[in-house]
Design a protein around this motif. Sequence first.
Motif, mmCIF file in Angstrom:
data_model
loop_
_atom_site.group_PDB
_atom_site.id
_atom_site.type_symbol
_atom_site.label_atom_id
_atom_site.label_comp_id
_atom_site.label_asym_id
_atom_site.label_seq_id
_atom_site.Cartn_x
_atom_site.Cartn_y
_atom_site.Cartn_z
ATOM 1 N N TYR A 55 47.828 -15.806 8.629
ATOM 2 C CA TYR A 55 46.784 -15.179 7.821
ATOM 3 C C TYR A 55 46.868 -15.781 6.425
ATOM 4 O O TYR A 55 47.957 -16.041 5.930
ATOM 5 C CB TYR A 55 46.990 -13.667 7.720
ATOM 6 C CG TYR A 55 47.144 -13.017 9.062
ATOM 7 C CD1 TYR A 55 46.037 -12.763 9.847
ATOM 8 C CD2 TYR A 55 48.393 -12.658 9.539
ATOM 9 C CE1 TYR A 55 46.166 -12.172 11.083
ATOM 10 C CE2 TYR A 55 48.527 -12.064 10.774
ATOM 11 C CZ TYR A 55 47.420 -11.828 11.544
ATOM 12 O OH TYR A 55 47.539 -11.244 12.768
ATOM 13 N N SER A 57 44.646 -16.105 2.382
ATOM 14 C CA SER A 57 43.517 -15.789 1.502
ATOM 15 C C SER A 57 43.106 -17.072 0.792
ATOM 16 O O SER A 57 43.800 -18.095 0.868
ATOM 17 C CB SER A 57 43.910 -14.723 0.484
ATOM 18 O OG SER A 57 44.857 -15.242 -0.416
ATOM 19 N N VAL A 88 37.152 -13.826 9.715
ATOM 20 C CA VAL A 88 37.587 -12.925 8.656
ATOM 21 C C VAL A 88 38.494 -11.891 9.312
ATOM 22 O O VAL A 88 38.072 -11.144 10.194
ATOM 23 C CB VAL A 88 36.389 -12.234 7.973
ATOM 24 C CG1 VAL A 88 36.867 -11.238 6.938
ATOM 25 C CG2 VAL A 88 35.469 -13.251 7.357
ATOM 26 N N TYR A 89 39.761 -11.862 8.901
ATOM 27 C CA TYR A 89 40.691 -10.897 9.458
ATOM 28 C C TYR A 89 40.544 -9.555 8.759
ATOM 29 O O TYR A 89 40.504 -8.513 9.391
ATOM 30 C CB TYR A 89 42.125 -11.415 9.337
ATOM 31 C CG TYR A 89 43.138 -10.471 9.900
ATOM 32 C CD1 TYR A 89 43.248 -10.274 11.266
ATOM 33 C CD2 TYR A 89 43.979 -9.753 9.067
ATOM 34 C CE1 TYR A 89 44.173 -9.401 11.789
ATOM 35 C CE2 TYR A 89 44.908 -8.879 9.578
ATOM 36 C CZ TYR A 89 45.000 -8.707 10.937
ATOM 37 O OH TYR A 89 45.923 -7.840 11.454
ATOM 38 N N GLU A 90 40.459 -9.611 7.448
ATOM 39 C CA GLU A 90 40.279 -8.384 6.665
ATOM 40 C C GLU A 90 39.334 -8.704 5.508
ATOM 41 O O GLU A 90 39.610 -9.599 4.714
ATOM 42 C CB GLU A 90 41.633 -7.913 6.119
ATOM 43 C CG GLU A 90 41.585 -6.593 5.435
ATOM 44 C CD GLU A 90 42.973 -6.133 5.007
ATOM 45 O OE1 GLU A 90 43.021 -5.299 4.100
ATOM 46 O OE2 GLU A 90 43.972 -6.595 5.558
ATOM 47 N N PRO A 91 38.200 -8.014 5.415
ATOM 48 C CA PRO A 91 37.264 -8.325 4.333
ATOM 49 C C PRO A 91 37.843 -7.978 2.960
ATOM 50 O O PRO A 91 38.775 -7.181 2.844
ATOM 51 C CB PRO A 91 36.048 -7.451 4.644
ATOM 52 C CG PRO A 91 36.448 -6.521 5.702
ATOM 53 C CD PRO A 91 37.727 -6.987 6.304
ATOM 54 N N LYS A 93 38.325 -6.339 -0.609
ATOM 55 C CA LYS A 93 38.103 -5.001 -1.168
ATOM 56 C C LYS A 93 37.981 -5.164 -2.680
ATOM 57 O O LYS A 93 38.973 -5.156 -3.396
ATOM 58 C CB LYS A 93 39.255 -4.084 -0.798
ATOM 59 C CG LYS A 93 39.362 -3.887 0.701
ATOM 60 C CD LYS A 93 40.533 -3.024 1.079
ATOM 61 C CE LYS A 93 40.598 -2.894 2.584
ATOM 62 N NZ LYS A 93 41.803 -2.253 3.034
ATOM 63 N N LYS A 98 41.524 -6.575 -4.004
ATOM 64 C CA LYS A 98 42.265 -7.257 -2.942
ATOM 65 C C LYS A 98 41.378 -8.344 -2.321
ATOM 66 O O LYS A 98 40.261 -8.073 -1.901
ATOM 67 C CB LYS A 98 42.677 -6.262 -1.866
ATOM 68 C CG LYS A 98 43.542 -6.867 -0.800
ATOM 69 C CD LYS A 98 44.005 -5.838 0.188
ATOM 70 C CE LYS A 98 44.853 -6.529 1.236
ATOM 71 N NZ LYS A 98 45.175 -5.643 2.322
ATOM 72 N N GLY A 100 39.970 -11.170 0.398
ATOM 73 C CA GLY A 100 39.799 -11.185 1.849
ATOM 74 C C GLY A 100 40.864 -12.034 2.526
ATOM 75 O O GLY A 100 41.393 -12.977 1.942
ATOM 76 N N THR A 101 41.156 -11.679 3.763
ATOM 77 C CA THR A 101 42.147 -12.409 4.537
ATOM 78 C C THR A 101 41.457 -13.069 5.720
ATOM 79 O O THR A 101 40.636 -12.452 6.395
ATOM 80 C CB THR A 101 43.245 -11.447 5.048
ATOM 81 O OG1 THR A 101 43.746 -10.700 3.942
ATOM 82 C CG2 THR A 101 44.378 -12.198 5.683
ATOM 83 N N TYR A 102 41.796 -14.325 5.957
ATOM 84 C CA TYR A 102 41.179 -15.111 7.025
ATOM 85 C C TYR A 102 42.246 -15.572 7.997
ATOM 86 O O TYR A 102 43.438 -15.595 7.690
ATOM 87 C CB TYR A 102 40.469 -16.340 6.440
ATOM 88 C CG TYR A 102 39.414 -16.007 5.435
ATOM 89 C CD1 TYR A 102 38.115 -15.749 5.829
ATOM 90 C CD2 TYR A 102 39.705 -15.944 4.076
ATOM 91 C CE1 TYR A 102 37.134 -15.434 4.910
ATOM 92 C CE2 TYR A 102 38.736 -15.636 3.151
ATOM 93 C CZ TYR A 102 37.461 -15.388 3.572
ATOM 94 O OH TYR A 102 36.493 -15.074 2.659
ATOM 95 N N ARG A 103 41.778 -15.972 9.177
ATOM 96 C CA ARG A 103 42.660 -16.617 10.146
ATOM 97 C C ARG A 103 41.831 -17.592 10.961
ATOM 98 O O ARG A 103 40.620 -17.437 11.096
ATOM 99 C CB ARG A 103 43.390 -15.612 11.016
ATOM 100 C CG ARG A 103 42.554 -14.950 12.090
ATOM 101 C CD ARG A 103 43.310 -13.919 12.866
ATOM 102 N NE ARG A 103 44.259 -14.566 13.733
ATOM 103 C CZ ARG A 103 45.069 -13.933 14.555
ATOM 104 N NH1 ARG A 103 45.044 -12.638 14.613
ATOM 105 N NH2 ARG A 103 45.907 -14.579 15.308
#
Length: 128
Positions: A55, A57, A88-91, A93, A98, A100-103
Amino acid sequence: MANRAETHKRDKFLWKQDRDNYLKWFGRLKRTLAMQKNIRPSDIEILLHIYDISYFSLQDLLGCGVVSTIQTLTQVVQRLKKADLLNVYEPAKKRIGKPGTYRISQKGKFLVTRLYRILAGEEEWPAE
């Protein structure tokens, strides 16, 4: 005029078939695969860089020195997401700051492993 033994020895040295010379064909293969996926060859280089990262960013990639500016990195991520090579793992915020997290997606992993297999000679060269 050189004798036959010297000519044969020189030709054998020039045309070694048992050596792996990945970098000789890497640029052409990168361009071919990029044309097939409708992305840029530089995007494949970024995929190679993030292949082993679970993961990440945008700030993580910016700190590694892969791309020089956040604007170009954002454009690359958008192209990779459009080609379904990045998820997109986690959009992000934005309210709490925070990122976004990608994978890398399964298609992206398959593309990189396919590139390695073609360079190793385990898979045939793609049609151009």
